[in-house]
Motif scaffolding. Structure first.
Motif, PDB file in Angstrom:
ATOM      1  N   ASP A   1      -4.941   2.741   5.098  1.00 28.75           N
ATOM      2  CA  ASP A   1      -5.655   1.505   4.774  1.00 28.75           C
ATOM      3  C   ASP A   1      -5.996   0.716   6.029  1.00 28.75           C
ATOM      4  OD1 ASP A   1      -6.055   1.425   1.952  1.00 28.75           O
ATOM      5  OD2 ASP A   1      -3.908   1.177   1.692  1.00 28.75           O
TER       6      ASP A   1
ATOM      7  N   ARG B   1      -4.286  -5.647   5.434  1.00 36.45           N
ATOM      8  CA  ARG B   1      -4.077  -4.263   5.842  1.00 36.45           C
ATOM      9  C   ARG B   1      -3.250  -4.173   7.116  1.00 36.45           C
ATOM     10  NH1 ARG B   1      -7.114  -5.435   2.418  1.00 36.45           N
ATOM     11  NH2 ARG B   1      -7.745  -4.015   0.753  1.00 36.45           N
TER      12      ARG B   1
ATOM     13  N   SER C   1       0.837  -1.197   0.000  1.00 37.33           N
ATOM     14  CA  SER C   1       0.000   0.000   0.000  1.00 37.33           C
ATOM     15  C   SER C   1       0.875   1.251   0.000  1.00 37.33           C
ATOM     16  CB  SER C   1      -0.904  -0.006   1.228  1.00 37.33           C
ATOM     17  OG  SER C   1      -1.555   1.239   1.376  1.00 37.33           O
TER      18      SER C   1
ATOM     19  N   LYS D   1      -0.330   3.947   1.210  1.00 41.69           N
ATOM     20  CA  LYS D   1      -0.766   4.612   2.438  1.00 41.69           C
ATOM     21  C   LYS D   1      -1.203   3.546   3.439  1.00 41.69           C
ATOM     22  CE  LYS D   1      -2.316   8.784   0.004  1.00 41.69           C
ATOM     23  NZ  LYS D   1      -3.480   9.662  -0.306  1.00 41.69           N
TER      24      LYS D   1
ATOM     25  N   ARG E   1     -10.510   2.888  -2.293  1.00 46.87           N
ATOM     26  CA  ARG E   1      -9.054   2.913  -2.438  1.00 46.87           C
ATOM     27  C   ARG E   1      -8.600   2.325  -3.766  1.00 46.87           C
ATOM     28  NH1 ARG E   1      -5.468   5.096  -1.274  1.00 46.87           N
ATOM     29  NH2 ARG E   1      -3.999   3.627  -0.278  1.00 46.87           N
TER      30      ARG E   1
ATOM     31  N   GLN F   1      -8.659  -0.657  -4.932  1.00 47.47           N
ATOM     32  CA  GLN F   1      -7.863  -1.859  -4.690  1.00 47.47           C
ATOM     33  C   GLN F   1      -8.563  -3.089  -5.254  1.00 47.47           C
ATOM     34  OE1 GLN F   1      -7.564  -1.499  -0.433  1.00 47.47           O
ATOM     35  NE2 GLN F   1      -5.733  -0.217  -0.536  1.00 47.47           N
TER      36      GLN F   1
END
Length: 256
Positions: A50, A179, A44, A46, A105, A107
């Motif tokens: 996340d 995460r 990630s 960020k 996000r 994702q």
């Protein structure tokens, strides 16, 4: 159906051996046959954001679950067949914060260990490893005569209606695990849930008056089992096969 999910060695030891065998069979397959597609997951950009978003999604799931318990989602029907569809649909609503977080996000589903590549192999292996695990569980408990009962119960419509809930639970675990890994690394991402899951069983054991030796043994076994399952999920990068395993093992232990 007679309850067998208990905090005793007659339950946890067969269950632990069964799941260790299932996880071990995946590593054996992966060593012998490289056809299993293990897609790398990008880090990630960020990770803290996340992780915070993941926790917010988890809280939202729990809140929506409370709304369901209070009767505020899709209401049940007098038609039993309709009810078999309502329960899965309610689960889609309950776990929808995960989809919202992924969209927000941008994702992919791979960040929750979902990939349709080699789906046939994954589904077949999930079924085969489940049969292995159930066989081992029953043999250790001396209940091999239940194999037919389990097979019949597993394909009943009422039982199958529970599969979406179990599958989405696996998605939620993978969602939070990835995460957490982004935020603190793989060791902590496995260690923290394993310890928390093991600790969650301690109050119940104390309330039942279990001896300290039993509590420690149960703590070690549940923590170790969680560690192995999470590591296997991380290595296989897929929860389609683990969803099948989870469902069929739950049938075997009479979870529903």
């Amino acid at each position: 159906m007679e309850e067998i999910m208990q905090s005793n060695s007659y339950f946890i030891i067969p269950l632990t051996v069964a799941y260790l065998s299932i996880c071990g069979s995946w590593f054996l397959l992966n060593r012998m046959n490289r056809s299993w597609d293990i897609e790398p997951i990008k880090s990630s950009d960020k990770p803290r954001m996340d992780f915070i978003l993941g926790m917010a999604a988890a809280i939202a799931i729990l809140a929506i679950g409370q709304l369901f318990s209070a009767g505020y989602l899709i209401p049940t029907s007098q038609n039993e067949l309709v009810n078999l569809l309502i329960w899965p649909l309610n689960n889609v609503i309950i776990f929808s914060p995960i989809a919202a977080a992924l969209i927000l996000r941008s994702q992919s589903a791979q960040t929750v260990f979902l990939s349709t590549k080699n789906m046939g192999l994954k589904l077949l292996f999930g079924l085969a490893s489940s049969v292995l695990g159930i066989f081992i569980f029953l043999v250790i408990r001396g209940e091999l005569q239940r194999i037919g009962e389990i097979a019949t119960h597993a394909i009943e419509l009422e039982t199958l209606s529970n599969f979406p809930a179990i599958f989405f639970e696996n998605v939620a675990v993978a969602f939070l695990f990835v995460r957490l890994k982004w935020a603190v690394g793989i060791k902590w991402a496995i260690g923290i849930p394993a310890v928390l899951f093991a600790l969650a069983h301690v109050p119940g054991s104390i309330a039942e008056g279990d001896p300290i030796g039993h509590i420690i043994t149960f703590f070690v076994l549940t923590g170790s089992l969680t560690t192995v399952i999470l590591y296997t999920a991380y290595r296989s990068r897929d929860i389609f096969w683990l969803g099948i395993v989870h469902y069929l093992m739950d049938v075997a232990i009479k979870a529903f």
